[in-house]
Every structure is written in structure tokens, then in C-alpha cells.
Design a protein around this motif. Structure first.
Motif, short mmCIF file in Angstrom:
data_model
loop_
_atom_site.label_atom_id
_atom_site.label_comp_id
_atom_site.label_asym_id
_atom_site.label_seq_id
_atom_site.Cartn_x
_atom_site.Cartn_y
_atom_site.Cartn_z
N HIS A 1 20.12 -33.11 33.50
CA HIS A 1 18.88 -33.88 33.59
C HIS A 1 18.49 -32.94 32.12
O HIS A 1 17.72 -33.56 31.82
N HIS A 2 18.96 -32.07 31.82
CA HIS A 2 18.71 -31.98 30.45
C HIS A 2 18.69 -32.89 29.51
O HIS A 2 17.56 -33.04 28.92
N VAL A 3 19.80 -33.20 29.57
CA VAL A 3 19.98 -34.31 28.08
C VAL A 3 19.16 -35.89 28.59
O VAL A 3 18.66 -36.44 28.11
N ALA A 4 18.89 -35.87 30.22
CA ALA A 4 17.55 -37.35 30.90
C ALA A 4 16.51 -36.44 30.46
O ALA A 4 16.07 -37.52 30.02
N VAL A 5 16.16 -35.23 30.03
CA VAL A 5 14.66 -34.68 29.87
C VAL A 5 14.46 -35.29 28.16
O VAL A 5 13.88 -36.05 27.64
N TRP A 6 16.49 -34.57 26.98
CA TRP A 6 16.08 -35.06 26.03
C TRP A 6 15.98 -36.55 25.33
O TRP A 6 15.46 -36.99 24.76
N LEU A 7 16.42 -37.72 26.71
CA LEU A 7 16.32 -38.90 26.72
C LEU A 7 15.15 -39.54 26.62
O LEU A 7 14.78 -40.87 25.50
N ALA A 8 14.80 -38.87 27.13
CA ALA A 8 13.35 -39.28 28.25
C ALA A 8 12.34 -39.57 26.70
O ALA A 8 12.09 -40.62 26.08
N GLU A 9 12.23 -38.47 26.13
CA GLU A 9 11.29 -37.98 24.84
C GLU A 9 11.66 -39.17 23.70
O GLU A 9 10.96 -39.40 22.91
N PRO B 1 26.05 -25.65 31.90
CA PRO B 1 25.67 -25.79 33.43
C PRO B 1 25.25 -26.53 34.29
O PRO B 1 25.29 -28.05 34.11
N ALA B 2 25.04 -27.05 35.39
CA ALA B 2 25.06 -27.93 36.38
C ALA B 2 23.80 -28.35 36.13
O ALA B 2 23.34 -29.79 36.23
N GLU B 3 22.38 -28.13 35.34
CA GLU B 3 21.74 -28.26 35.33
C GLU B 3 21.27 -29.27 33.55
O GLU B 3 20.64 -30.20 33.05
N HIS B 4 22.70 -29.29 33.54
CA HIS B 4 23.04 -29.83 31.87
C HIS B 4 22.75 -31.59 32.01
O HIS B 4 21.84 -32.44 30.90
#
Length: 161
Positions: free
Chosen positions: A51-59, A46-49
Motif C-alpha cells: 500500500h505504501h508503494v501504491a500511495v507513492w505511485l499515486a503521487e 511490513p504487511a503495509e509495504h
């Protein structure tokens, strides 16, 4: 998370926070979708993939626990890789493109930061390979705890029997 030394920023802070990770993953996935080895793997993402990976890496790197709060943490991430059959060639290409993208977006170049960043990327892609393979460890009940990487430390990983 920092190393405990007063005034030492977390890896997340050192790399520039969420904005830097969003920039990194946008550039990276732009390259991925043009890459003959990786494009087929992410064709249906999906287009938001990014950002989801960025949020994972942030955590992972000591930022807010938004991946756990919004997506279910480690169990969810591991489950996203089940049955995908990632190859070693794809894993290595993913690392190469991500490291090139880190250079392209201007992430910090100091050896200490890059060592921690590269260590997690190597470890994380090996976990993705493991979970995507024919005999993955159990996902359910492994806990939602996202592994945390910081200065001079890495989390121990012990597969469940």
C-alpha cells in the motif's frame, strides 16, 4: 496532473486511481515474495509495504500527495533504499514482474499510457539502484518533492554535487 489540455485525465486517473494501484501492488508483491531473485530483498517488508508503494505511485502519477503528507516524500523514499545494495538483476526482475502484474490486473494497455508508466518505472528503479549503492547522493535536504510524471513530460533530475 494532466498535460494541461482541458478534460485530459492525469495518469493516476487514467490508470484507475488508488484502487487500481492498490490492486497492482498487492498482486505484484504477491509475485515478489515467491520470486527467488526478489524474495530475499523484501523478506522483512511490513504487511503495509504494497500500500505504501501504491500511495507513492499515486503521487508520482498525479494523484493526491498522501505519500508526502504521511511519509515525508522523496527524502523518505530515497532513505528507504540506502545501503540495500540492489543489483542490476534485481532491478530488472522488479521491472519485469511489475509490468507483468500491470497486465494481470488489467491496467490500461494503450501505448501512450504504457510508455509513461514504463518510463517512470525504468527511471525510478535506476534511482533506487543509485540510492542503494556504495556512493549515493545526499538524501537529507533534497526536499520532499515527489517527482511527477504526466503525459508528454518527465521531471528533470539533477544530482547534488
Amino acid at each position: 496532473m494532466s498535460d494541461g489540455t482541458p478534460g485530459t485525465p492525469s495518469i493516476f486517473e487514467w490508470m484507475g486511481g488508488q484502487a487500481a494501484l492498490d490492486r497492482l501492488t498487492e498482486v505484484f508483491y504477491g509475485h515478489v515474495h515467491k520470486d527467488p531473485v526478489l524474495a530475499p530483498v523484501f523478506a522483512g517488508a511490513p504487511a503495509e509495504h504494497p500500500h505504501h508503494v501504491a500511495v507513492w505511485l499515486a503521487e508520482v502519477f498525479g494523484g493526491p500527495a498522501d505519500y508526502t503528507a504521511s511519509h515525508g516524500g522523496h527524502d523518505h523514499m530515497a532513505a528507504r533504499h540506502l545501503g540495500r545494495g540492489i543489483t542490476e538483476e534485481q532491478r530488472r526482475r522488479w521491472i519485469a514482474l511489475l509490468m507483468d502484474s500491470a497486465d494481470e490486473v488489467g491496467l490500461a494497455e494503450d501505448p501512450e499510457f504504457r510508455a509513461v508508466f514504463a518510463y517512470y518505472i525504468e527511471w525510478g528503479t535506476r534511482m533506487a539502484l543509485l540510492y542503494s549503492g556504495p556512493n549515493p547522493p545526499p538524501v537529507e535536504g533534497t526536499g520532499s518533492h515527489v517527482p511527477q510524471w504526466g503525459w508528454n513530460q518527465t521531471p528533470p533530475w539533477q544530482p547534488k554535487p
